[in-house]
Each structure stands twice: as structure tokens, then as C-alpha cells.
Design an enzyme around this catalytic site. Structure first.
Site, PDB file in Angstrom:
ATOM      1  N   HIS A 138       0.777  -1.364  -0.134  1.00  0.00           N
ATOM      2  CA  HIS A 138      -0.049   0.125  -0.077  1.00  0.00           C
ATOM      3  C   HIS A 138       0.909   1.233   0.120  1.00  0.00           C
ATOM      4  O   HIS A 138       0.614   2.242   0.655  1.00  0.00           O
ATOM      5  CB  HIS A 138      -0.913  -0.031   1.281  1.00  0.00           C
ATOM      6  CG  HIS A 138      -1.987  -0.867   1.071  1.00  0.00           C
ATOM      7  ND1 HIS A 138      -2.024  -2.242   0.371  1.00  0.00           N
ATOM      8  CD2 HIS A 138      -3.470  -1.162   1.544  1.00  0.00           C
ATOM      9  CE1 HIS A 138      -3.105  -2.673   0.390  1.00  0.00           C
ATOM     10  NE2 HIS A 138      -3.956  -2.096   1.158  1.00  0.00           N
ATOM     11  N   GLY A 187      -3.161  -0.373  -6.051  1.00  0.00           N
ATOM     12  CA  GLY A 187      -4.014  -1.504  -5.630  1.00  0.00           C
ATOM     13  C   GLY A 187      -5.035  -1.103  -4.716  1.00  0.00           C
ATOM     14  O   GLY A 187      -6.306  -1.404  -4.893  1.00  0.00           O
ATOM     15  N   HIS A 188      -4.795  -0.006  -3.941  1.00  0.00           N
ATOM     16  CA  HIS A 188      -5.900   0.630  -3.088  1.00  0.00           C
ATOM     17  C   HIS A 188      -5.965   2.274  -3.372  1.00  0.00           C
ATOM     18  O   HIS A 188      -4.954   2.836  -3.005  1.00  0.00           O
ATOM     19  CB  HIS A 188      -5.663   0.516  -1.535  1.00  0.00           C
ATOM     20  CG  HIS A 188      -6.678   0.810  -0.632  1.00  0.00           C
ATOM     21  ND1 HIS A 188      -7.609   1.642  -0.862  1.00  0.00           N
ATOM     22  CD2 HIS A 188      -7.344  -0.228   0.272  1.00  0.00           C
ATOM     23  CE1 HIS A 188      -8.710   1.784  -0.059  1.00  0.00           C
ATOM     24  NE2 HIS A 188      -8.473   0.668   0.826  1.00  0.00           N
ATOM     25  N   HIS A 244     -14.266  -3.782  -4.078  1.00  0.00           N
ATOM     26  CA  HIS A 244     -13.959  -3.402  -3.048  1.00  0.00           C
ATOM     27  C   HIS A 244     -14.459  -2.037  -2.656  1.00  0.00           C
ATOM     28  O   HIS A 244     -14.294  -0.905  -3.144  1.00  0.00           O
ATOM     29  CB  HIS A 244     -12.488  -3.335  -2.524  1.00  0.00           C
ATOM     30  CG  HIS A 244     -12.065  -3.109  -1.216  1.00  0.00           C
ATOM     31  ND1 HIS A 244     -11.992  -1.996  -0.622  1.00  0.00           N
ATOM     32  CD2 HIS A 244     -11.435  -4.005  -0.451  1.00  0.00           C
ATOM     33  CE1 HIS A 244     -11.510  -2.339   0.667  1.00  0.00           C
ATOM     34  NE2 HIS A 244     -11.212  -3.369   0.758  1.00  0.00           N
ATOM     35  N   GLU A 296     -14.391  -7.688   0.926  1.00  0.00           N
ATOM     36  CA  GLU A 296     -15.144  -6.337   1.292  1.00  0.00           C
ATOM     37  C   GLU A 296     -15.738  -5.615   0.290  1.00  0.00           C
ATOM     38  O   GLU A 296     -15.679  -4.326   0.192  1.00  0.00           O
ATOM     39  CB  GLU A 296     -14.033  -5.680   1.992  1.00  0.00           C
ATOM     40  CG  GLU A 296     -13.212  -6.445   2.783  1.00  0.00           C
ATOM     41  CD  GLU A 296     -12.171  -5.643   3.482  1.00  0.00           C
ATOM     42  OE1 GLU A 296     -11.233  -4.807   2.890  1.00  0.00           O
ATOM     43  OE2 GLU A 296     -11.784  -5.747   4.681  1.00  0.00           O
ATOM     44  N   GLU A 312     -18.723  -2.023   6.060  1.00  0.00           N
ATOM     45  CA  GLU A 312     -17.252  -1.383   6.961  1.00  0.00           C
ATOM     46  C   GLU A 312     -17.525  -0.074   7.035  1.00  0.00           C
ATOM     47  O   GLU A 312     -18.008   0.703   6.405  1.00  0.00           O
ATOM     48  CB  GLU A 312     -16.040  -1.791   6.101  1.00  0.00           C
ATOM     49  CG  GLU A 312     -14.692  -1.393   6.622  1.00  0.00           C
ATOM     50  CD  GLU A 312     -13.772  -1.630   5.742  1.00  0.00           C
ATOM     51  OE1 GLU A 312     -13.559  -2.219   4.615  1.00  0.00           O
ATOM     52  OE2 GLU A 312     -12.656  -1.097   6.027  1.00  0.00           O
ATOM     53  N   CYS A 314     -15.176   2.183   7.261  1.00  0.00           N
ATOM     54  CA  CYS A 314     -14.387   2.850   6.318  1.00  0.00           C
ATOM     55  C   CYS A 314     -15.565   3.049   5.103  1.00  0.00           C
ATOM     56  O   CYS A 314     -15.228   4.247   4.510  1.00  0.00           O
ATOM     57  CB  CYS A 314     -13.245   2.142   5.929  1.00  0.00           C
ATOM     58  SG  CYS A 314     -12.069   2.386   7.168  1.00  0.00           S
ATOM     59  N   CYS A 380      -7.698   0.232   9.989  1.00  0.00           N
ATOM     60  CA  CYS A 380      -8.386   1.293   9.001  1.00  0.00           C
ATOM     61  C   CYS A 380      -9.544   1.940   9.529  1.00  0.00           C
ATOM     62  O   CYS A 380      -9.619   3.308   9.428  1.00  0.00           O
ATOM     63  CB  CYS A 380      -8.652   0.709   7.516  1.00  0.00           C
ATOM     64  SG  CYS A 380      -9.754  -0.611   7.692  1.00  0.00           S
TER      65      CYS A 380
HETATM   66 ZN   LIG Z   1     -12.092   0.228   7.705  1.00  0.00          ZN
END
Ligand SMILES: [Zn+2]
Length: 625
Positions: A138, A187-188, A244, A296, A312, A314, A380
Site C-alpha cells: 500500500h 492497488g488501493h 471493494h 469487502e 465496513e 470505512c 483502518c
Molecule cells: Zn476500515
């Protein structure tokens, strides 16, 4: 100091301009105590955990070369998100202890930066690993969080110390990636919106170009080509929200920021498509998103399981962030509606009332096993919910060329620059527990502008009065009601938003909600928890929809909440014996009439464990005869 979160002040394709957080003083009983707790309890306790788990120590290891890196996943980003939240709160409320913590963290981060600008503690002494695995490591994600923290730190404290670190890292990344250099995508996602914000703070246009480059690189298999990482198609070809949930929404944040700077219509068309796909077919009634534990991720249309909801914390925070950006871009109330829904429900459930425990997943039904945790190995969520709480004062108002926009309601005072003149706005209200709002304006002399007051989508029969006189035009739900006039000091606007208890039903294709309803009132979604209904199992109850539902404020309960009470009937669970299935003719009938009490969803799981349910079966009184 102008402490703002998303600074669209000069963005050519943004409809709205932000109002700094430090221009708004919350005095309400809902958010203000939470922000005080954030400063006094949550942020200091998170700091201790960041230290105890080695996340802060990693920076010192990278700086000195002494000791071992203790790494799980994306650990640097937890420090950055904490720093962003802490900085924002310092932007509107001085706190000596917090200031010292922030300064020491900034020093540790700065000392850990490599001489070429690279900063990612895991690889501080492993140069050969850098930028090798964009799919799973990340590095770019963490860099994005550093940029956001640095911009917040600069805007809140005036110090350029962390911003210089961010610029050196951004320049390093720009020396590695870009047209004619290395191609790649994170990737994120995260760095896309952070680069645009870094441009807004520094004026360095190349950061916008780098953001565009990362968005344009998606969908070419550069990070594995999976739908989970939203790498299966170019961004502009996405036809529904997928993959995701946090990654998808962060990517959308970046694309919205990029649109506001460039006016790229193909981005906006994609964002509109994705928004409709999410808000109309793939979002929980709480504003939470992410139906699947696998990856997710978002599910198919109408795939919204309750017990197995991922939702989630987040992702709900990211939903707030994206809708805030869409609102700034277009000034349409539907975005404020989703933002407010996620804030009060799907995101806020992520933190306990004592400010020390967190949910990662936010199921909509549970047997009592889900409990908030003090921390997670992938942490996170705790550091994301604090960013949202710290941002609340900045979400209340905006301005535009036409005037002043009121998005959220809470007892508060604000001093806002409207067309170069200071307009002071006092809000008197008990929102979110009561829908009566009174705005009083103060200004020198007089000024003509429009006041846009939000009529929430849940509100039928809203009334708007100016200086005691009702305004004739219809205050339609889900719109901004425009009041254009020459405003003078003492002018008073009353907004009456009837907060009736409502039963909300879902599209029939959400199979697990068939014949069920969610109880809502104002912006709040309700749930039944065992502790308030000890006489029966809340999974067995059917709510009598033809009996009155009554709202009552209970000051001592859960920090002060409005509960909803109604009547229900309960199955006789024991009559089922050990049968799983029975012929309809032999199925036990509803046996008992019971009083049912519902509490706001965000407050569940703060007392002893027990079953909880949000979508309740509906019945009519005739059942008992
Ligand atoms: Zn999270």
C-alpha cells in the site's frame, strides 16, 4: 487560517465553495460532545495504541536504522489518518496536549523520509522492494494519506513542516510514475483525491496530472485486472458500482476531485452512473455499503443481506466523503441526503458511545456476538471515523456565487464570508431529535443573496418562514429551498421539518427484507435491541403497522436519544420445538401482544449483548383475532 477539508475555493467546475471548519462553532447536544470526546478521549487513546503497536516506532526505526519494523498492513496510513483528524480538531479548538502529540508525530515522520523523498517505513532499508508490488503493498495508498494529513496540518496549524515532506514524496512519485515513465495504478485508491488536494494547497498543477494518470491507468490489468480492485475495466467504462467498497468510493472521490479541477465530462457521466447504481440499488438503509465479506465488496443489485452485511465503517465514511465532493461539484440535495444518512447511521455506528471501541463491520441484524473492539490488526476503521467526526463542522455550510447554503442542522454559530461580506448565522435547534430550526442572520448593513436551506429527502410537509411569515413556494423533499432577498441583521428564518416516525420498506428484490420495514425518524434509522425488549427475542417480533408509533426523548438513555415505541406480536418460539420447517397449517401463530422499543441504530451494542434487528416483520392487529 482557513481550515477546510476539500478546498474547492478556486476549482473551476465546482458549484460550491467550502466554509472553513474554524468558522463554525457547534453548540449542540449531538456532535459537539462527540467532538469534545474525540479530542479528550479518542485521539489520545488512539495515539497510545499507535505507539504500543509499533506504528509510531516504525518511523523512528526508519529514521535511525535501529530496531525492527513491526508491520501488518498499511500501518503508516493509520498514523497519517490520526494526524489528519488531530490536526483538523486543532484547527478549531486549541488543545496543548494534542498539539504536543501532533508535533512529535510530525517530527518522527519527517525524520523517517529517505533523502530521495521516498517514505514508507516497511521498505526504509529495502530499496529493491520499492514500488514492486502495487497490487498488494500500500505504498501509494499510504502516500495519499500522508498528503491529506499534511494538507490538514498546514491548514489547521499554518506550519509547512509536514507539507514539505508531502511535496518531496509527491515529487519522488512523479519522478517514478507518469507518461513515458513507469505505468501503474494503486492497488488501493486514495492517492488520486490526495494529489488533487495537494495541488489545491501548493498550486502544483502536475499533481492533478498525476492523479489523472493513476485513474487512467486503471482497467488495464496493471494491478492484477480483478473486479475487486476495480481494475477489470477502465474507470469511464464502469456501468455499476462494484468491487471493494472502500477502494471504489475512494476512487470516486478522486475522480470527483479531478472533475472539479478539469471539467472532464466523461468522469462526471461515470460518477453519475456509479452514484445511481449505489444509492438506488446497492446501499443499505443506514448509508452503509459493501454487501459481501469476500473482497469487502459491493454486491449485485438488491443484494443487501442483513446479518452478513459487511458495511465496513470505512466504507460509510468514504460514502460521506464522496457525497460531500459530489455536493460541492453539483449542489444537489440528493448528495447531502446520502451524506447525512451515512453520518448519523452507518458510519457513526462504527464507534462506541465511550469513544474507545470500534466496529469494522456494521451488520443490520445480529444475535449479540458482534461487539466493538478497541483496535484491529488492520486498523483502518478507528482512524477513519475520527477523520469524519473532526470534519463535521466543515460539512454544515457552503457558499456559491449566489449565496449561502445550509446543508446540515445543529445548534451552532457561524461567521461566513458571503460575497466578501461577513454574515453571522446562529442556528437554534434540537436537531437531530427535533426538526424545528431557527436561523438568525447578522451582518453590517444589508446584502442581497440567496439562502439555500436544505429540505431533507425524508421530510414531507416542510414549511419555511421568514421573519414569522410563511413563504408560499413548495418546500419539496430532497431539495434546496432558495430564499432570495435583501438580508438585514436580525432577519430570522424558521424551517419546520416534521419528524414523524416512518416505516420504510425496500424494493421487493431485496429478498431478506420481504414483508419487513425499517423504522426511521428524521435522519435516524432505528433498530430493536434485546436490552430494551427483554420479554421476547427481537427476531421473533412482528411490528403492528396499524398501531401508533410514538417518539419520546429519553435524556438518560445512551447519551440522550429519541426512542420509538410501538406494539408488536411475538411468535411463540417454543411451539416450534426442534422443527426447522413446518406445514403452514401447523405453523405456530403469533401469540402475544407486546410493547416494542426501538433505539437509533448508531447506538446499538453499547450495553449488554443480545439480539438486534433493523428490518422488522410487519403485521396488522387482525392477526391476533
Ligand atoms: Zn476500515
Amino acid at each position: 487560517m482557513r481550515c477546510v477539508i476539500v478546498d474547492t475555493s478556486r476549482s473551476p467546475f465546482a458549484k460550491l465553495r467550502p466554509v472553513p471548519l474554524n468558522s463554525v462553532k457547534l453548540r449542540d447536544e449531538f456532535w459537539a460532545p462527540r467532538i469534545k470526546q474525540l479530542r479528550e478521549v479518542t485521539l489520545p487513546s488512539q495515539y497510545d495504541i499507535l505507539e504500543d503497536t509499533g506504528r509510531l516506532g516504525n518511523f523512528r526505526v526508519a529514521a535511525t536504522g535501529e530496531g525492527e519494523i513491526r508491520w501488518r498492513i498499511a500501518d503508516d496510513s493509520d498514523v497519517y489518518k490520526w494526524l489528519e483528524a488531530a490536526s483538523l480538531t486543532l484547527g478549531y479548538e486549541p488543545d496543548e496536549r494534542l498539539e504536543e502529540l501532533v508535533s512529535s508525530v510530525v517530527r518522527d515522520i519527517a525524520a523517517a523520509q529517505d533523502e530521495d523523498g521516498y517514505l514508507f517505513t516497511l521498505y526504509y532499508n529495502r530499496r529493491e522492494e520499492r514500488w514492486r508490488d502495487l497490487e498488494r503493498m500500500h505504498e501509494l495508498y499510504c502516500a495519499g494519506h500522508l498528503f491529506q494529513a499534511a494538507v490538514a496540518h498546514r491548514r489547521a496549524t499554518g506550519s509547512g513542516e509536514l507539507l514539505r515532506v508531502a511535496v518531496r514524496l509527491a515529487d519522488h512519485i512523479a519522478s517514478v510514475f507518469g507518461p513515458g515513465k513507469r505505468e501503474g495504478a494503486p492497488g488501493h485508491p486514495e492517492i488520486e483525491m490526495a494529489l488533487v488536494e495537494l495541488y489545491r494547497e501548493t498550486g502544483r498543477r502536475e499533481y492533478v496530472e498525476l492523479s489523472r494518470f493513476f485513474i487512467d491507468c486503471r482497467g488495464r490489468g496493471l494491478v492484477g485486472g480483478s473486479e475487486c480492485l476495480i481494475d477489470h475495466k477502465p474507470f469511464r467504462e464502469l456501468d455499476g458500482i462494484t468491487g471493494h467498497a472502500v477502494r471504489a468510493l475512494y476512487l470516486n472521490c478522486g475522480a470527483t476531485d479531478l472533475y472539479m479541477e478539469t471539467g472532464d465530462k466523461s468522469l462526471l457521466e461515470t460518477l453519475e452512473r456509479l452514484w445511481r447504481s449505489m444509492a438506488r440499488r446497492r446501499m443499505y438503509v443506514t448509508g452503509g455499503v459493501g454487501s459481501r465479506h469476500v473482497c469487502e465488496s459491493f454486491g449485485d443489485d438488491y443484494e443487501l443481506p442483513n446479518v452478513r452485511a459487511y458495511a465496513e465503517t470505512c466504507a460509510a465514511v468514504a460514502n460521506v466523503m464522496w457525497n460531500w465532493r459530489m455536493l460541492l461539484a453539483l449542489g444537489e440535495a440528493r448528495f447531502a441526503d446520502v451524506m447525512e444518512l451515512a453520518m448519523y447511521n452507518g458510519a457513526l455506528s462504527g464507534i462506541s458511545l465511550d469513544g474507545r471501541r470500534y466496529f469494522y463491520c456494521n451488520p443490520l441484524a445480529d444475535r449479540g456476538r458482534s461487539r466493538r473492539q478497541p483496535w484491529f490488526s488492520c486498523a483502518c476503521c478507528p482512524t477513519n471515523i475520527v477523520r469524519m467526526l473532526a470534519s463535521v463542522p466543515g460539512y454544515m455550510y457552503s457558499t456559491s456565487g449566489d449565496g449561502l447554503w445550509v446543508h446540515l442542522y445543529a445548534e451552532s454559530e457561524a461567521a461566513i464570508d458571503v460575497a466578501g461580506r461577513e454574515v453571522r448565522v446562529a442556528q437554534r435547534t434540537r436537531y437531530p431529535w427535533d426538526g424545528d430550526v431557527e436561523l438568525t442572520l447578522e451582518l453590517e448593513g444589508s446584502l442581497e443573496f440567496s439562502l439555500f436551506v436544505r429540505i431533507p429527502g425524508w421530510c414531507d410537509g416542510a414549511e419555511v418562514l421568514v421573519n414569522g411569515r410563511e413563504v408560499e413556494a413548495e418546500a419539496a423533499p430532497g431539495s434546496y429551498f432558495e430564499l432570495r432577498r435583501v438580508w438585514r441583521s436580525g432577519d430570522r428564518v424558521e424551517i419546520r421539518l416534521p419528524m414523524t416516525v416512518r416505516l420504510v420498506v425496500s424494493h421487493p428484490h431485496v429478498l431478506c427484507n420481504a414483508c419487513r420495514a425499517a423504522i426511521t425518524r428524521g435522519p435516524m434509522v432505528y433498530c430493536l435491541e434485546h436490552v430494551d425488549n427483554p420479554e421476547f427475542d427481537v427476531w421473533d417480533v412482528a411490528l403492528l403497522s396499524d398501531e401508533p408509533l410514538e417518539a419520546e426523548y429519553v435524556p438518560g438513555l445512551l447519551g440522550g436519544v429519541v426512542v420509538v415505541r410501538g406494539w408488536g406480536v411475538v411468535m411463540d418460539g417454543e411451539a416450534w420445538g426442534d422443527s426447522l420447517y413446518l406445514p403452514l397449517s401447523r405453523a405456530p401463530k403469533a401469540a402475544r401482544r407486546v410493547r416494542v422499543t426501538a433505539i437509533p441504530y448508531y447506538a446499538w451494542a453499547n450495553r449488554e449483548p443480545g439480539p438486534m434487528i433493523t428490518w422488522v416483520v410487519l403485521a396488522r392487529s387482525g392477526l391476533l383475532r
